[in-house]
Design an enzyme around this catalytic site. Structure first.
Site, short mmCIF file in Angstrom:
data_model
loop_
_atom_site.label_atom_id
_atom_site.label_comp_id
_atom_site.label_asym_id
_atom_site.label_seq_id
_atom_site.Cartn_x
_atom_site.Cartn_y
_atom_site.Cartn_z
N CYS A 138 13.88 42.56 -32.38
CA CYS A 138 15.24 42.06 -32.59
C CYS A 138 16.13 43.12 -33.23
O CYS A 138 17.33 43.19 -32.95
CB CYS A 138 15.21 40.80 -33.46
SG CYS A 138 14.34 41.00 -35.03
N HIS A 179 14.71 38.54 -39.42
CA HIS A 179 15.23 38.59 -38.05
C HIS A 179 16.59 39.27 -38.08
O HIS A 179 17.37 39.11 -39.02
CB HIS A 179 15.36 37.17 -37.51
CG HIS A 179 15.90 37.09 -36.12
ND1 HIS A 179 15.29 37.70 -35.05
CD2 HIS A 179 17.03 36.49 -35.63
CE1 HIS A 179 16.01 37.47 -33.95
NE2 HIS A 179 17.05 36.74 -34.28
#
Length: 1123
Positions: free
Chosen positions: A217, A464
């Site tokens: 990510c 994330h």
């Protein structure tokens, strides 16, 4: 993360605990039945206890507070489980470990989803929560910890193994335990999640996302940001590549391809070719790295590859700025300057409320005076001022926020989630150009507009990344979250990413505490990209097809057409089928080469793609054209997967079946579940290899296939097939087999039935006197045969019969051996057998290496996940080859080796001990390593240590201490066996004052400490090297302090800042004044071990280099791009 299974019906709860310095392996949880808990429970809940089963119902409260009173806390068992409470339609419980679930003196507490077994398959949702132990005297001093987590079937609970120290919990002056009652509280928020099922990013936003390979990510966010800088994209398109380049081997081509697909495709784009071009392996895609570090490494690599091309200098032109470091003397005319370039600016978050405050801090002047004066060449030591100013800023300004920093007191990384604001427009000419150096070009207006916000959500344990971007600086913001792209407003991109706290209202009139729930935002801006107003037209240039190399768009258009063809074929797949036809030629070609068991690999046979409704007779005509076999000479056999996992011909097709369509035959056969249809084509040939009519077969006829084994060459081959009568015997076909094998007439042969090969090989000898029915031979069976050998002939052969040969084939394995010190590349390969013993393997390795003694070879297994050696080597003779290769049910083909100085059995009988020897005066600690037999004692070790260290006097005595977490836990007896000792031993001379203790003298423990914060409480944190101190009767602190200062070698100035305190296992430090008689405050005498009370020396932690062992999991290995 640590997890154990939770079954709500039986109260056997799964535990998932975050990593810490003390938690990096599974934590076992005992089963606890709720009715066995020795306590009463008072439950207070802020919402309807029976919410609707519809979890998406907007009316369900998404924020709730739950309070649980635990009676008789001192009698509590190891694990306590709360009653259920509901939030957002989900049922929850609290798990409390009164004595912790780790042996480190902390209360542990977790939040668990209790109704997970009744939730839909694949459920998961995010929740934010705060857990608290309530101070019953004053709730503002309650101890709280908060976190956020995605709960799922695999991670049904989350929490804190080190919630608060037990010493703090049990403090007599604290309000955490009152009348043996503890009150814990949970605040839980389940934000409403958006359903992206069927969501089309391209249709909704005009943009597509990037697929996440596992933990990429951070890379996806960076690539989207770079792609949406058109000038950068255009430069990448103009990097030279050729049609012969492969994307997986060329970073420029892989990046071009990715950008092209982002610009022109309709669905999310894969990044696998790009990461392959970086030289990354699969496991690299599952290691989350720092986005700023990847940005730096990628830009450096692209800058290198752009040299000598038309786009050389693009990276510096876009992102490069310069700053001037200066030191200017105050009293003399002397100034030193150094110019440095940068691609991004790293700004402090801690102690700053916005970007401008960080820039102010960045250019803040440091005074060099006193002991820190500057050496100004011919002027000598001078008072000076030191600072940094900017010479020029780049068109595209990248700001990296220092959200992660090292906390010295905790010896770990922490994330700074403080509120930190940043503007839509950033003016770096403010206050008359205070950030600019005198020689900066003042004609350039440094006014910037925000383009991108890269966000990190989570903490030091992981998280994330995603990005908010407004392409071309339009008013519309977009959120790029891996493969999902959504439209967002400016509040989401700015205000929501400032960090700080967020407030969730709670309303319930039946509860007496309706105060809002406050959480720290763990999602906040980590990196910003600004574009200078005067350069925005140039940066946001047009990028169209004429910027794309012809070979690239042709290649990608071809790929697009191929993908469309695949989709078309997939859509029409239900109308067609593949019919694979095996013939004798295939068996003859494959058996003994590609395969040894069964008859054929259909992946290597001729395949016909036909319509399901094609009549079988027409299919036979297709076969006739392909193989030159007339239709009337063809006979087809169906195949069947047998219960013993073999795959053999079953029976011929009937005339009625051949009158049907191909699809109908498949549906009616045993292959109906198989997407492909496999057939064996039986054809008979004359001596001139011309097809001839097929023989008629009766119920007694059995189709048998024959394999010939040559024991002298260890070779197996297919020699043909024939029909035998079920009542017939081996002797009746002996001459036929001699003919097939080319043996002379009358050659004595041995016949075997190849029964099965999985999980074990079974190849049974067929008695000469038994009929084929009695031997259970049926259609499709395989008979292996060989010449009959005498015992003398067998003695010289490695595999004298076909059964032993097939067993070898089944278990053989090519092993790639790598040197342990060079684990990234193969050194050599060996073909071994899976049931080889440890000795068999090392003998082969030693022979390959030319070693006389195989026992000096030590092997280490391979970790299939990390693609690295496992931390522990294989014990001598502990396993066979198969055991060495297995890792979590995966079979590796890699082993690591090293050549030892002594044989491994001898080495394993020894124990290696690390000894840290502390000299009597302050000086360097000597780290010594010794290897002794495990039965040795510390007395044996002492003799070796005395030969390696320099003692203060010949008669000095040495003792060994066990030190854990900067505290002395034990003085070892010299009779202690070294096999019982783990970790580093501390060795030191016994001071003279301890040898000559008087009857009233005391020996006390002295530890260094500093005060940290555990939520709202102060926490004692030990550091440094502990030691013993002798205290004489009547001696005051003032009289003791000089001896401590002398022992530690601390300067007067530094020592004057130190504080002294009496510290017990429970309660806060009790500071001691100089006139206090030390003898009176210690109650125990001459006790060596973890005391209930010790003398604490409070002072700042000296700066030191952190070791790998103290790194938090957030500190990643360096990002590398290899190609």
């Amino acid at each position: 993360m640590v997890s154990k299974l939770l079954d709500q019906q039986q109260e056997d709860l799964e535990m998932v605990v975050p990593q810490s310095d003390f938690v990096d392996c599974p934590v076992p949880l005992e089963e606890v039945e709720e009715e066995d808990q020795p306590m009463e429970v008072e439950q207070q809940q802020q919402e309807n206890p029976n919410p609707s089963e519809d979890h998406c119902e907007d009316a369900l409260p998404r924020a709730s507070r739950f309070r649980w009173t635990i009676e008789n806390f001192s009698l509590s068992r190891r694990k306590l489980i709360s009653p259920e409470f509901s939030v957002a339609g989900y049922n929850w419980r609290l798990l409390v470990f009164p004595r912790g679930n780790l042996p480190d003196g902390f209360l542990s507490m977790y939040l668990a989803v209790s109704d997970s077994s009744s939730l839909p398959y694949g459920w998961s949702f995010c929740a934010k929560f705060t857990l608290a132990v309530v101070d019953q005297f004053d709730e503002k001093y309650s101890v709280k910890s908060d976190d956020s987590h995605r709960f799922s079937l695999r991670e049904r609970d989350w929490g804190f193994p080190r919630f608060m120290p037990l010493r703090e919990l049990h403090g007599l002056d604290e309000g955490y335990i009152v009348d043996d009652r503890v009150v814990v509280e949970a605040e839980v928020v389940v934000p409403k999640a958006r359903d992206y099922w069927g969501y089309d990013s391209k249709k909704e936003t005009g943009f597509v996302g990037l697929k996440n390979q596992g933990a990429t990510c951070y890379m996806n966010s960076l690539l989207q940001m770079l792609y949406h800088i058109p000038y950068f994209r255009k430069a990448v398109y103009h990097m030279p590549t050729t049609e012969n380049d492969a994307p997986a081997g060329s970073i420029p081509l892989a990046l071009k391809t990715l950008f092209y697909k982002l610009q022109y495709t309709e669905t999310s784009v894969a990044t696998r070719d790009l990461t392959k071009s970086f030289g990354w392996e699969t496991h690299d895609s599952f290691m989350q790295q720092d986005v700023q570090e990847l940005n730096r490494v990628l830009c450096e690599k692209l800058e290198e590859k752009m040299k000598g091309t038309e786009v050389e200098g693009t990276i510096q032109k876009l992102f490069g700025g310069h700053q001037m470091n200066y030191i200017e003397c105050i009293n003399v005319d002397f100034k030193s300057t150094r110019k440095e370039s940068f691609y991004d600016i790293q700004l402090d978050v801690k102690g700053c409320n916005d970007v401008y405050a960080s820039f102010n801090k960045y250019v803040e002047i440091e005074r060099l005076e006193g002991d820190n004066k500057y050496q100004a060449e011919e002027h000598g030591l001078q008072d000076a001022k030191k600072g940094v100013l900017f010479t020029d800023f780049p068109p595209v300004l990248q700001l990296h926020f220092k959200r992660f920093e090292y906390d010295v007191s905790q010896d770990t990384m922490v994330k700074i989630n403080d509120r930190y604001e940043f503007p839509l427009q950033l003016d770096l000419d403010r206050e008359n150009g205070k950030y600019l150096s005198p020689d900066a070009d003042k004609s350039v207006r440094n006014l910037y507009t925000l383009h991108s916000v890269l966000v990190h959500s989570g903490g030091v344990r992981g998280g994330h990344y995603y990005a908010f971007i407004r392409p071309s600086l339009s008013d519309q913001w977009y959120k790029f979250n891996d493969d999902i792209v959504t439209k967002e407003d400016v509040n989401q991109a700015l205000e929501e990413q400032f960090g700080g706290e967020e407030v969730w209202p709670v309303t319930n009139e039946s509860f007496n505490n309706n105060s809002p729930i406050v959480f720290t935002r763990s999602s906040n801006a980590y990196m910003l990209v600004y574009i200078r107003e005067s350069d925005k037209d140039n940066v946001n240039c047009d990028v169209d097809e004429k910027d794309i190399a012809e070979h690239l768009w042709k290649r990608l258009e071809k790929e697009k057409e191929e993908e469309e063809e695949k989709r078309r074929l997939k859509a029409e797949a239900h109308l067609y089928m593949n019919v694979n036809v095996a013939r004798d030629e295939d068996l003859r070609e494959q058996i003994g080469k590609e395969i040894y068991f069964d008859l054929v690999d259909f992946n290597q046979t001729r395949s016909f793609r036909v319509e399901n409704q094609m009549p079988f007779n027409l299919f036979k005509e297709e076969v006739a054209k392909e193989f030159g076999v007339p239709v009337e000479y063809q006979r087809f056999w169906l195949w069947r997967k047998r219960s013993n996992r073999t795959y053999r011909p079953l029976r011929p097709l009937t005339p009625q079946e051949e009158a049907c369509a191909v699809g109908q035959i498949r549906e009616g056969s045993t292959n109906s579940c198989n997407p492909e249809f496999n057939l064996f084509l039986e054809v008979e040939y004359d001596k001139d290899l011309r097809p001839v009519p097929l023989p008629k077969i009766s119920e007694e006829d059995i189709l048998v296939f024959f394999k010939l084994y040559d024991p002298e060459k260890s070779e197996l081959r297919y020699v043909g097939r024939c029909f035998v009568k079920g009542y017939g015997k081996q002797i009746e076909i002996q001459e036929k087999l001699n003919e097939l094998a080319g043996f002379s007439t009358g050659e004595d042969i041995r016949i075997f039935d190849e029964v099965m090969f999985d999980p074990d090989v079974m190849c049974q000898k067929i008695p000469k006197t038994s009929s084929f029915h009695e031997s259970e031979i049926g259609d499709g069976d395989i008979i292996c045969f060989q010449k009959h050998l005498s015992p003398e002939q067998e003695d010289g052969l490695q595999y004298p019969d076909v059964a032993s040969f097939l067993d070898y084939i089944k278990n053989r394995q090519v092993i790639h051996f790598r040197r342990l010190e060079s684990p990234g590349e193969d050194d050599f390969c060996l073909e071994l057998v899976k049931n080889d013993s440890y000795d068999d393997v090392v003998v082969e390795v030693a022979d390959k290496l030319g070693l006389d003694d195989p026992s000096k070879v030590r092997l280490t297994p391979h970790d299939c996940y990390s693609e690295k050696p496992k931390p522990n080597s294989i014990k001598y003779q502990a396993a066979n080859l198969l055991d060495m290769l297995l890792h979590n049910n995966q079979l590796s083909d890699i082993l690591y080796y090293e050549v030892l100085e002594i044989p491994l059995p001898e080495l394993q009988s020894l124990k290696t001990l690390e000894v840290a020897f502390y000299p009597t005066t302050k000086g360097e600690v000597s780290i010594l390593n010794f290897r002794l037999p495990k039965r040795s004692t510390l007395e044996d070790l002492l003799k070796l240590v005395e030969t390696k260290v320099e003692l203060s006097e010949p008669k000095a005595k040495i003792r060994f201490l066990h030190v854990i977490n900067h505290k002395i836990f034990k003085i070892f007896s010299l009779k202690e066996k070294i096999g019982n000792i783990a970790g580093t031993l501390r060795a030191e001379e016994i001071p003279e004052e301890e040898k000559n203790l008087g009857p009233t003298d005391l020996v006390v423990h002295v530890y260094h400490f500093t005060l940290g914060r555990s939520q709202y409480q102060q926490e004692v944190q030990n550091f440094g090297d502990p030691f013993f101190l002798v205290i004489h009767q009547g001696e005051t602190l003032a009289e003791v302090k000089p001896r401590i200062q002398k022992r530690l070698g601390v300067s007067d100035e530094e020592f004057s800042k130190w504080k002294f305190a009496l510290i017990s296992m429970m309660g806060p430090p009790e500071y001691v004044e100089d006139d206090i008689v030390m003898f009176n405050i210690f109650q125990r005498k001459n006790v060596y071990g973890p005391w209930e009370r010790y003398l604490g020396l409070e002072h700042s932690v000296p700066s030191r280099k952190r070791t790998n062992q103290n790194r938090d999991s957030y500190e990643h290995s360096s990002v590398r791009i290899y190609n």
